[in-house]
Design an enzyme around this catalytic site. Structure first.
Site: not given
Ligand code: SD4
Length: 326
Positions: A203, A185, A213, A82, A236-237
């Site tokens: 990330t 991330t 994106r 990731s 994160t997320g």
């Molecule tokens: C994103 N927040 O690109 C980052 C990556 C991540 O779960 O943490 N994804 O949306």
């Protein structure tokens, strides 16, 4: 039993009390000694990242150097799917990276949609230090990196390529599965011996995202925000939820207005729950660190953890969640 969160709250209230009282320089320095240096970072991969940051912090280095060195560890690790090298590609099979960095003076640098460079965090730092800008993106970011001595590398590992081919065949959507790999991330916050706070976030973004994106991670105020007088936060997320609510800026502003780091993270998660109808299908985790070295976290779903390192402590802590079951 005193929970970790109530302990943190008590810790921050104790400091609030301290700051209201007329404290002596002795009591202030003992607060410093207790809480600085400190580094916290998201997920299991925060543990080795914190070690690299700690090496700098424990030698009285600057928190900016510490967070950069820290997050370079997962960026270079092909087993972490990731972040950086070995990151999951977009829907077209290309690995594109997002990262940002910010220091206690409010300086900030960021790169988005960067291909072929293993350490986007170091490019973000150079954007901050060498240009008048905050963010460089795509081809321009790559040219800037190459012009500053970074090497063009292949970031897609054979393992990730096979996984992408399988995904394509099965025609599944974005890889948004909650906590599925229990690492994501990396966001890191550190305070050095001098009390200077910095943060970094890096990330490969949402797996199999639409080409082009960009998520929250390179956006100052969304994936990361630091205010040297208050503290910092990282996210994160699913980045779209963080971007729609300016999550980390919100956390820092709530701390500015007196909330503890854990309460501020909780409020920012609650904001998402009020504003985003399908938030239950997503994970967001916030971690925050205030200027006094008190830290906290909160997330939507159970399962988000973060790594903490101080003089006396090296551990992973589970964040409290808004929803109680996955
Ligand atoms: C994103 N927040 O690109 C980052 C990556 C991540 O779960 O943490 N994804 O949306």
């Amino acid at each position: 039993m005193t929970s970790r969160r109530s302990f943190i709250r008590k810790g921050s209230m104790a400091f609030a009390g301290l700051s209201m009282a007329k404290y002596s320089s002795a009591s202030f320095s003992s607060q410093n000694e207790n809480n600085y240096p400190i580094v916290i970072s998201t997920w299991n991969h925060g543990l080795p990242a914190n070690e690299a940051a700690w090496k700098i912090l424990s030698e009285d280095g600057h928190s900016l150097d510490a967070v950069e060195a820290g997050v370079r560890i997962p960026e270079a690790d092909p087993k972490i799917n990731s972040v950086g090298f070995g990151g999951t590609p977009d829907a077209s099979g290309k690995v594109t990276l997002d990262a940002c960095i910010m220091d206690e003076k409010g300086r900030a640098g960021s790169v988005s949609y960067l291909k072929h460079i293993k350490h986007p965090i170091s490019v973000a730092r150079l954007v901050m230090e060498k240009t008048q800008h905050v963010m460089l993106s795509g081809k321009g970011a790559l040219e800037f990196a190459l012009g500053n001595g970074f090497k063009k590398e292949k970031l897609l590992t054979s393992e990730r390529k096979s996984a992408w081919k399988k995904w394509k065949k099965e025609k599944r959507g974005f890889s948004n599965e909650i906590n599925v790999e229990n690492h994501d991330t990396i966001g890191m916050l550190a305070i050095d011996k001098e009390g200077r706070i910095s943060g970094a976030c890096t990330t490969s973004g949402m797996g199999y995202k639409l080409p082009g994106r960009v998520g929250d991670s390179p956006i100052i105020g969304a994936g990361l925000f630091v205010d040297g007088e208050v503290g910092g936060a990282v996210a994160t997320g699913t980045g779209e939820l963080v971007m729609k609510t300016m999550g980390t800026f919100l956390v820092v502003e709530l701390m500015r207005n007196g909330m503890s780091p854990s309460r501020a993270c909780e409020e920012a998660v609650k904001r998402i729950s009020k504003k985003i109808p399908d938030y239950e299908n997503h994970q967001i985790g916030y971690i925050a660190l205030n200027k006094s070295g008190v830290y906290g976290s909160f997330c939507i779903q159970p399962g988000f953890n973060y790594a903490v390192k101080t003089k006396n402590k090296t551990e992973l802590e589970d964040a409290e969640s808004w929803l109680k079951t996955l």
